[in-house]
Design a protein around this motif. Structure first.
Motif, mmCIF file in Angstrom:
data_model
loop_
_atom_site.group_PDB
_atom_site.id
_atom_site.type_symbol
_atom_site.label_atom_id
_atom_site.label_comp_id
_atom_site.label_asym_id
_atom_site.label_seq_id
_atom_site.Cartn_x
_atom_site.Cartn_y
_atom_site.Cartn_z
ATOM 1 N N LEU A 59 0.875 -1.261 0.121
ATOM 2 C CA LEU A 59 0.018 -0.055 -0.095
ATOM 3 C C LEU A 59 0.707 1.491 -0.150
ATOM 4 O O LEU A 59 1.795 1.358 0.715
ATOM 5 N N ASP A 60 0.644 2.132 -0.797
ATOM 6 C CA ASP A 60 1.310 3.399 -0.884
ATOM 7 C C ASP A 60 0.329 4.521 -1.327
ATOM 8 O O ASP A 60 -0.294 4.710 -2.371
ATOM 9 N N SER A 61 0.032 5.314 -0.109
ATOM 10 C CA SER A 61 -1.007 6.168 -0.118
ATOM 11 C C SER A 61 -0.930 7.309 -1.301
ATOM 12 O O SER A 61 -1.930 7.841 -1.908
ATOM 13 N N ARG A 62 0.355 7.502 -1.724
ATOM 14 C CA ARG A 62 0.586 8.614 -3.022
ATOM 15 C C ARG A 62 0.134 7.900 -4.249
ATOM 16 O O ARG A 62 -0.164 8.568 -5.169
ATOM 17 N N VAL A 64 -2.619 5.686 -4.424
ATOM 18 C CA VAL A 64 -4.043 5.372 -4.423
ATOM 19 C C VAL A 64 -4.737 6.389 -5.347
ATOM 20 O O VAL A 64 -4.739 7.584 -5.477
ATOM 21 N N LEU A 73 -7.271 1.066 -3.118
ATOM 22 C CA LEU A 73 -5.826 1.058 -2.454
ATOM 23 C C LEU A 73 -5.011 0.299 -3.206
ATOM 24 O O LEU A 73 -3.565 0.806 -3.162
ATOM 25 N N ILE A 127 -5.316 4.417 7.859
ATOM 26 C CA ILE A 127 -5.622 4.709 6.529
ATOM 27 C C ILE A 127 -6.817 5.544 6.274
ATOM 28 O O ILE A 127 -6.776 6.408 5.398
ATOM 29 N N SER A 130 -5.848 9.151 6.725
ATOM 30 C CA SER A 130 -4.870 9.770 5.804
ATOM 31 C C SER A 130 -5.694 9.762 4.428
ATOM 32 O O SER A 130 -5.279 10.799 3.672
ATOM 33 N N LEU A 131 -6.521 9.029 4.192
ATOM 34 C CA LEU A 131 -7.390 9.168 2.940
ATOM 35 C C LEU A 131 -8.694 9.635 3.227
ATOM 36 O O LEU A 131 -9.462 10.012 2.187
#
Length: 464
Positions: A59-62, A64, A73, A127, A130-131
């Motif tokens: 998982l890399d929030s950048r 998404v 995700l 998460i 953050s999202l």
């Protein structure tokens, strides 16, 4: 010991993890079995299948991406749509299974070592935070996409497919009985220590001084204690056709309650509530979240004074560590847990609006314990979010709307000690207004065990 690759999740999800997602997804429809037609690798182009890619990336929030306000995700491509129809086949463009597994299974908490001052997984590290999806049951949206695609696939290939939907959303109202007395010398000393700064508290000097004066007045005038309000609360709920669940907390060595289950008044109120149709559960002590012996002993003492079955639990101060706490609960024989909500924010801790089971990473299968996720706690709104009580209904409306959309379970926790008009004038009216609004939306009331039973009955899903 769990393999490191499982914890890192920089891999495709396993067959057991895929099956875990389908254990929940399969409850929402009848007819042809979805997994029979699902392929995760390219196959014969003439075969009638639904292709769903599996991502091996962490998982890399950048990275998404968002489709119709729902985050993916683990994206597989740069396409801004969920799937395409080609002839009688369906092609998904992203790994929805791994996205659903990550949120629902409790993975982020299992993998994380971050804890707040109370020893809990903090919302700020999630998460969901953050999202910006804390108030959206994202897994429900994933399942809607998959079932929509399967419906289309079924029509193209002449298969039987029918959605299952609950007739109405469920209100699961509960009360954690942390305190039963306000006018005590113990509380007076506690308030004094906070006033003097010896014990940490964020309230102002004037607020603490006011609390001290109220307690002193209550003691001296032998006033009726506002915390002993069980019959008043039960009468209101009866008027609104609501049955609630009461989680009683045992006195312990740490910061738990100031009463014992064996106290005469406690035994009598437990009997009264049980006879009135309410459920009695246990509010697990702080010790019990990490100590099997403490859990077993506390449960035994409650069962000694409670004639009705004790099948549900919520941990005190929402102290819950995955996998330790659920394993303790399983070994104690609980049917369900109602702890999983964020203390600091209302919404969906596992991004799901239905009862579910966590994933047992050690044994690679679902936990033998149901979760009734906690959506709203009044302490969260008043204390953590610092919202005036008069605005509570407005604050909870987005979460309530999401649960209503999916005919899910709305879990509302309101402590008996938080209906104190001396501390919060008008709070009883606010509380009654919230309950009336929910019931007017067409909700049906269920206790914790009833909510689990209703779900299992509707979807014919048992622990296996």
């Amino acid at each position: 010991m769990v393999p490191q690759r499982i914890l890192n999740m920089d891999r495709k999800i396993s067959d057991q993890e895929i099956q875990y997602v389908f254990d929940h997804l399969d409850t929402l429809y009848s007819g042809a079995r979805l997994r029979q037609y699902l392929r995760t690798d390219e196959t014969n182009p003439e075969e009638s299948v639904m292709f769903m890619p599996l991502s091996g990336n962490p998982l890399d929030s950048r990275n998404v991406i968002t489709i119709n306000d729902i985050p993916v995700l683990f994206p597989w491509s740069n396409k801004k749509r969920w799937y395409s129809v080609e002839g009688n086949r369906i092609y998904f463009h992203h790994d929805i299974l791994k996205s659903a597994f990550y949120l629902l299974s409790g993975y982020q908490e299992y993998e994380s070592a971050e804890l707040d001052a109370q020893g809990r997984f903090p919302w700020k590290s999630s998460i969901q935070n953050s999202l910006g999806i804390t108030q959206k049951p994202v897994v429900n949206y994933y399942f809607e996409v998959i079932l929509e695609a399967f419906d289309t696939f079924s029509k193209l290939n002449g298969l039987d497919f029918k959605r299952k939907r609950a007739e109405a959303p469920i209100l699961f109202l509960s009360h954690d009985v942390d305190k039963v007395k306000k006018y005590t010398f113990r509380n007076l000393i506690s308030e004094a220590l906070m006033l003097l700064g010896i014990r940490h508290d964020s309230s102002s000097f004037s607020t603490r001084l006011k609390s001290i004066l109220i307690i002193v007045k209550g003691i001296l005038l032998f006033k009726k204690d506002p915390y002993w309000n069980f019959k008043v609360m039960a009468a209101l709920e009866h008027k609104l056709n609501i049955s609630s669940t009461w989680y009683f907390l045992e006195r312990g060595e740490l910061k738990n309650s100031a009463y014992h289950f064996s106290d005469k008044k406690i035994r009598k109120i437990i009997e009264y509530l049980s006879r009135a149709g309410h459920e009695i559960g246990i509010h697990g002590t702080i010790e019990s979240s990490e100590d099997q012996e403490a859990m077993n002993g506390s449960l035994h003492r409650l069962k000694t004074v409670c004639r009705s079955p004790v099948t549900g639990i919520r941990q005190h101060v929402l102290k819950y560590n995955n996998p330790g706490t659920p394993k303790i609960q399983v070994h104690s024989g609980f049917a369900y847990d109602a702890t999983l909500g964020f203390a600091e924010q209302i919404g969906f801790r596992n991004s799901y609006a239905y009862p579910f089971r966590l994933f047992d990473f050690d044994n690679q299968r679902p936990m033998d314990l149901w979760q009734l996720p906690l959506n709203v706690m009044e302490v969260t709104i008043i204390q953590y979010m610092n919202v005036h009580p008069a605005s509570i209904l407005d604050i909870i409306h987005p979460v309530l709307s999401e649960v209503t959309r999916f005919n899910g379970v709305f879990s509302l926790l309101w402590h008996n000690c938080r209906l104190d008009e001396e501390s919060m004038p008008g709070i009883k009216g606010v509380y009654e207004g919230v309950l009336k609004e929910i019931m007017q939306l067409g909700y049906i009331s269920r206790t914790g065990q009833q909510a689990i039973d209703s779900f299992r009955s509707l979807y014919s899903l048992g622990v296996h």
